[in-house]
Design a protein around this motif. Sequence first.
Motif, mmCIF file in Angstrom:
data_model
loop_
_atom_site.group_PDB
_atom_site.id
_atom_site.type_symbol
_atom_site.label_atom_id
_atom_site.label_comp_id
_atom_site.label_asym_id
_atom_site.label_seq_id
_atom_site.Cartn_x
_atom_site.Cartn_y
_atom_site.Cartn_z
ATOM 1 N N SER A 98 0.828 -1.196 0.000
ATOM 2 C CA SER A 98 0.000 0.000 0.000
ATOM 3 C C SER A 98 0.866 1.250 0.000
ATOM 4 N N GLU A 99 0.598 2.152 -0.905
ATOM 5 C CA GLU A 99 1.332 3.417 -0.946
ATOM 6 C C GLU A 99 0.933 4.332 0.198
ATOM 7 N N ALA A 100 -0.137 3.971 0.900
ATOM 8 C CA ALA A 100 -0.601 4.791 2.024
ATOM 9 C C ALA A 100 0.115 4.432 3.322
ATOM 10 N N SER A 101 1.103 3.563 3.233
ATOM 11 C CA SER A 101 1.836 3.145 4.430
ATOM 12 C C SER A 101 2.445 4.350 5.138
ATOM 13 N N ASN A 102 2.447 4.314 6.490
ATOM 14 C CA ASN A 102 3.074 5.406 7.240
ATOM 15 C C ASN A 102 4.583 5.219 7.337
ATOM 16 N N LEU A 103 5.122 4.222 6.659
ATOM 17 C CA LEU A 103 6.551 3.936 6.532
ATOM 18 C C LEU A 103 7.143 3.211 7.734
ATOM 19 N N PHE A 104 6.469 3.199 8.886
ATOM 20 C CA PHE A 104 7.128 2.652 10.059
ATOM 21 C C PHE A 104 7.280 1.139 9.965
ATOM 22 N N TYR A 105 6.240 0.442 9.514
ATOM 23 C CA TYR A 105 6.384 -1.004 9.344
ATOM 24 C C TYR A 105 7.477 -1.300 8.319
ATOM 25 N N ASP A 106 7.472 -0.560 7.212
ATOM 26 C CA ASP A 106 8.473 -0.745 6.167
ATOM 27 C C ASP A 106 9.877 -0.521 6.743
ATOM 28 N N TYR A 107 10.002 0.496 7.567
ATOM 29 C CA TYR A 107 11.289 0.818 8.197
ATOM 30 C C TYR A 107 11.776 -0.336 9.067
ATOM 31 N N GLU A 130 17.935 2.366 17.231
ATOM 32 C CA GLU A 130 18.077 2.598 18.667
ATOM 33 C C GLU A 130 17.569 3.979 19.051
ATOM 34 N N ARG A 131 17.750 4.955 18.179
ATOM 35 C CA ARG A 131 17.259 6.308 18.465
ATOM 36 C C ARG A 131 15.735 6.363 18.410
ATOM 37 N N VAL A 132 15.176 5.655 17.450
ATOM 38 C CA VAL A 132 13.717 5.619 17.346
ATOM 39 C C VAL A 132 13.129 4.919 18.566
ATOM 40 N N VAL A 133 13.744 3.819 18.986
ATOM 41 C CA VAL A 133 13.291 3.103 20.182
ATOM 42 C C VAL A 133 13.384 4.009 21.400
ATOM 43 N N ARG A 134 14.466 4.744 21.511
ATOM 44 C CA ARG A 134 14.604 5.692 22.625
ATOM 45 C C ARG A 134 13.428 6.651 22.668
ATOM 46 N N ASP A 135 13.094 7.246 21.547
ATOM 47 C CA ASP A 135 12.020 8.242 21.515
ATOM 48 C C ASP A 135 10.651 7.614 21.756
ATOM 49 N N LEU A 136 10.448 6.395 21.265
ATOM 50 C CA LEU A 136 9.182 5.705 21.525
ATOM 51 C C LEU A 136 9.051 5.347 23.004
ATOM 52 N N LEU A 137 10.149 4.954 23.635
ATOM 53 C CA LEU A 137 10.106 4.620 25.056
ATOM 54 C C LEU A 137 9.884 5.865 25.909
ATOM 55 N N VAL A 138 10.448 6.986 25.500
ATOM 56 C CA VAL A 138 10.195 8.247 26.198
ATOM 57 C C VAL A 138 8.703 8.575 26.124
ATOM 58 N N ALA A 139 8.119 8.420 24.947
ATOM 59 C CA ALA A 139 6.681 8.679 24.783
ATOM 60 C C ALA A 139 5.862 7.680 25.600
ATOM 61 N N PHE A 140 6.305 6.431 25.644
ATOM 62 C CA PHE A 140 5.606 5.386 26.385
ATOM 63 C C PHE A 140 5.602 5.679 27.888
ATOM 64 N N VAL A 141 6.745 6.107 28.416
ATOM 65 C CA VAL A 141 6.851 6.421 29.844
ATOM 66 C C VAL A 141 6.081 7.690 30.169
ATOM 67 N N ALA A 264 14.074 -4.469 22.530
ATOM 68 C CA ALA A 264 13.354 -4.034 21.334
ATOM 69 C C ALA A 264 13.989 -4.631 20.092
ATOM 70 N N THR A 265 13.147 -5.127 19.200
ATOM 71 C CA THR A 265 13.644 -5.716 17.967
ATOM 72 C C THR A 265 12.742 -5.336 16.801
ATOM 73 N N SER A 266 13.352 -5.120 15.662
ATOM 74 C CA SER A 266 12.580 -4.833 14.455
ATOM 75 C C SER A 266 12.021 -6.111 13.844
ATOM 76 N N GLN A 267 12.413 -7.269 14.382
ATOM 77 C CA GLN A 267 11.876 -8.545 13.919
ATOM 78 C C GLN A 267 10.481 -8.774 14.519
ATOM 79 N N ARG A 291 4.546 -4.764 18.244
ATOM 80 C CA ARG A 291 4.286 -3.831 19.346
ATOM 81 C C ARG A 291 4.843 -2.445 19.053
ATOM 82 N N LEU A 292 5.988 -2.385 18.391
ATOM 83 C CA LEU A 292 6.560 -1.081 18.058
ATOM 84 C C LEU A 292 5.688 -0.342 17.052
ATOM 85 N N CYS A 293 5.097 -1.074 16.109
ATOM 86 C CA CYS A 293 4.203 -0.429 15.138
ATOM 87 C C CYS A 293 2.977 0.162 15.830
ATOM 88 N N ILE A 294 2.444 -0.565 16.788
ATOM 89 C CA ILE A 294 1.291 -0.069 17.536
ATOM 90 C C ILE A 294 1.692 1.142 18.373
#
Length: 321
Positions: A98-107, A130-141, A264-267, A291-294
């Motif tokens: 889908s061209e409407a992808s938000n790119l995160f799953y693709d990433y 690792e930087r993206v995970v850092r920022d997602l964890l900051v948002a999560f906390v 955290a894993t991209s797998q 879980r990271l996509c969600i």
Amino acid sequence: MSVAAEPKQRFAYDADEVELQAIRGGVASVAGGAHDELISGEADEIGTTTAGAVPRWQEMESAISEIAGGALEVAGLRKGILGELYPFAIDGGGLVHSEASNLFYDYCLLTSVAASRPDRRHQSLVRHFERVVRDLLVAFVGGDAVGVRIGWPSEKDWDQLPKRMRRKVEWMKSLCGYDVDEWTFDTAKRLDAVRERAKDARIDVVVHRTHGDGRIGGITLLGQCGCGRGDVDSSSRKHEELSTAWLSHFFGRNSIPSGLRAFATSQHIVRSDDLYAKQSVADVMILDRIRLCILANDHPVVVDAHRDRIVQMMSDVLGPA
């Protein structure tokens, strides 16, 4: 009522290959991907029989059917969990991107591929993860949480952190607002030369949230990342590496109370029993691709902040359209 068995982890890698082809070409045949995998020799262990027992073409046909069926099953599992966040439509025996992808799953998918097929040109994806995970964890906390990436290697255009662990801890304490008595680096003689030269003590990300009263005792989350297939398969112990025993080699005292550990894993960890086992044995929170996509969907500002960098790195990996 019996519960259907979940697909095997190796079928997740087959599904990844088909998804990658769909990103490149817009659509991909699952059977075609299975055939390519067999020809390349990556699935020799599938469909093997006693020499001469059946014709080679029949053996190949059986193996292709198994791989294709498993890949489709994983794709269906991903679609069932992620819904519209899964950027592929399952069309018969193929996937349509889908061209409407938000790119995160693709990433995450491309990061997994890059980590499993090491290439210096593509390792920036793994480090950036690792930087993206850092920022997602900051948002999560949430709240006033602050995060730092202290994983090795650093990159001059992104990181200003010191290279050695002792100074890195002081830098981390300053940025995250830790009390002076927290995170004391162990200067005991038992800290041998190898650990003295350590660059990250296996810690990739630290996130800290205070109570807002200036006193000790906030929330700490220690994150470790692993994006290769070998980091998530049944024999992997990567998720166990931030144990209390290991950290005690470096720190006379760390966060109070002790930090929550996250891997955290991209797998995509396919089987629920594997996920449960990894979390329970290591006392760690697992954040896989699903879980990271969600989490990324819940915090789109994080993805937006990294979008330009993600688009550029993905383009480098995919090459010309």
